[in-house]
Design a protein around this motif. Structure first.
Motif, short mmCIF file in Angstrom:
data_model
loop_
_atom_site.label_atom_id
_atom_site.label_comp_id
_atom_site.label_asym_id
_atom_site.label_seq_id
_atom_site.Cartn_x
_atom_site.Cartn_y
_atom_site.Cartn_z
N MET A 54 0.85 -1.18 0.00
CA MET A 54 0.00 0.00 0.00
C MET A 54 0.90 1.24 0.00
O MET A 54 1.88 1.29 0.73
CB MET A 54 -0.91 0.03 1.23
N VAL A 55 0.53 2.22 -0.82
CA VAL A 55 1.27 3.47 -0.88
C VAL A 55 0.94 4.30 0.36
O VAL A 55 -0.22 4.59 0.63
CB VAL A 55 0.93 4.27 -2.16
N MET A 56 1.98 4.67 1.11
CA MET A 56 1.82 5.47 2.32
C MET A 56 2.15 6.95 2.08
O MET A 56 1.64 7.83 2.76
CB MET A 56 2.71 4.94 3.44
N GLU A 57 3.02 7.20 1.09
CA GLU A 57 3.43 8.57 0.77
C GLU A 57 3.88 8.60 -0.68
O GLU A 57 4.46 7.64 -1.18
CB GLU A 57 4.58 8.99 1.69
N HIS A 58 3.61 9.72 -1.35
CA HIS A 58 4.01 9.90 -2.76
C HIS A 58 4.83 11.16 -2.87
O HIS A 58 4.41 12.23 -2.40
CB HIS A 58 2.75 9.99 -3.63
N LEU A 59 6.00 11.03 -3.48
CA LEU A 59 6.85 12.18 -3.76
C LEU A 59 6.92 12.32 -5.28
O LEU A 59 7.60 11.53 -5.94
CB LEU A 59 8.26 12.00 -3.19
N PRO A 60 6.18 13.27 -5.83
CA PRO A 60 6.15 13.42 -7.29
C PRO A 60 7.55 13.65 -7.86
O PRO A 60 8.39 14.22 -7.17
CB PRO A 60 5.27 14.65 -7.50
N PRO A 61 7.83 13.17 -9.05
CA PRO A 61 6.82 12.56 -9.90
C PRO A 61 6.72 11.04 -9.76
O PRO A 61 5.66 10.48 -9.99
CB PRO A 61 7.27 12.92 -11.30
N ARG A 62 7.79 10.30 -9.38
CA ARG A 62 7.75 8.85 -9.51
C ARG A 62 8.29 8.10 -8.31
O ARG A 62 8.81 6.99 -8.45
CB ARG A 62 8.55 8.41 -10.75
N THR A 63 8.18 8.65 -7.12
CA THR A 63 8.70 7.97 -5.93
C THR A 63 7.57 7.76 -4.92
O THR A 63 6.78 8.66 -4.69
CB THR A 63 9.83 8.79 -5.27
N VAL A 64 7.54 6.54 -4.35
CA VAL A 64 6.54 6.23 -3.33
C VAL A 64 7.21 5.55 -2.15
O VAL A 64 8.26 4.92 -2.28
CB VAL A 64 5.42 5.32 -3.88
N TYR A 65 6.58 5.70 -0.99
CA TYR A 65 6.96 4.97 0.22
C TYR A 65 5.83 3.99 0.47
O TYR A 65 4.66 4.37 0.46
CB TYR A 65 7.15 5.92 1.40
N VAL A 66 6.19 2.71 0.66
CA VAL A 66 5.17 1.67 0.74
C VAL A 66 5.37 0.80 1.98
O VAL A 66 6.44 0.75 2.57
CB VAL A 66 5.20 0.77 -0.52
N THR A 67 4.31 0.07 2.31
CA THR A 67 4.36 -0.94 3.36
C THR A 67 3.57 -2.15 2.87
O THR A 67 2.67 -2.01 2.02
CB THR A 67 3.79 -0.40 4.68
N ALA A 68 3.92 -3.33 3.39
CA ALA A 68 3.21 -4.55 2.99
C ALA A 68 1.73 -4.39 3.35
O ALA A 68 1.39 -3.95 4.45
CB ALA A 68 3.81 -5.76 3.67
N ALA A 69 0.86 -4.76 2.43
CA ALA A 69 -0.58 -4.60 2.63
C ALA A 69 -1.15 -5.66 3.56
O ALA A 69 -2.15 -5.43 4.23
CB ALA A 69 -1.31 -4.63 1.29
N TYR A 70 -0.52 -6.82 3.61
CA TYR A 70 -1.03 -7.94 4.40
C TYR A 70 0.11 -8.52 5.23
O TYR A 70 1.25 -8.53 4.80
CB TYR A 70 -1.60 -9.04 3.51
N ASP A 71 -0.21 -9.02 6.42
CA ASP A 71 0.79 -9.72 7.22
C ASP A 71 1.15 -11.02 6.54
O ASP A 71 0.29 -11.69 5.98
CB ASP A 71 0.26 -10.01 8.63
N SER A 72 2.43 -11.38 6.63
CA SER A 72 2.82 -12.64 6.00
C SER A 72 3.32 -13.63 7.02
O SER A 72 3.52 -13.38 8.15
CB SER A 72 3.89 -12.41 4.94
#
Length: 72
Positions: A54-72
């Motif tokens: 899941m995208v937690m933060e977006h830094l335009p134009p093409r950078t994102v900070y993400v975290t796993a959407a589901y526990d594994s």
């Protein structure tokens, strides 16, 4: 696309995301799918290729900070 509209979108890791790595994710946006450079939202977290994120933060134009959407 503005920052707020990217936050919360789901994607899939196409290149490992983690400390010291510039990963890559593909996210469905603007009626298609686009690749973004990705960093972990939680420092120290490693996210392997194929993981749904899941995208937690977006830094335009093409950078994102993400975290796993589901526990594994």
């Amino acid at each position: 696309m503005d920052d707020a509209s990217m936050v919360g979108l789901m994607g899939r890791v196409t290149g490992a995301v983690g400390p010291g790595l510039v990963g890559e994710v593909i996210v469905r946006v603007r009626g298609g799918a686009e690749h973004f450079l990705a960093y972990p939202a939680n420092s120290g977290e490693r996210i392997e290729k194929g993981t749904v994120v899941m995208v937690m933060e977006h830094l335009p134009p093409r950078t994102v900070y993400v975290t796993a959407a589901y526990d594994s």
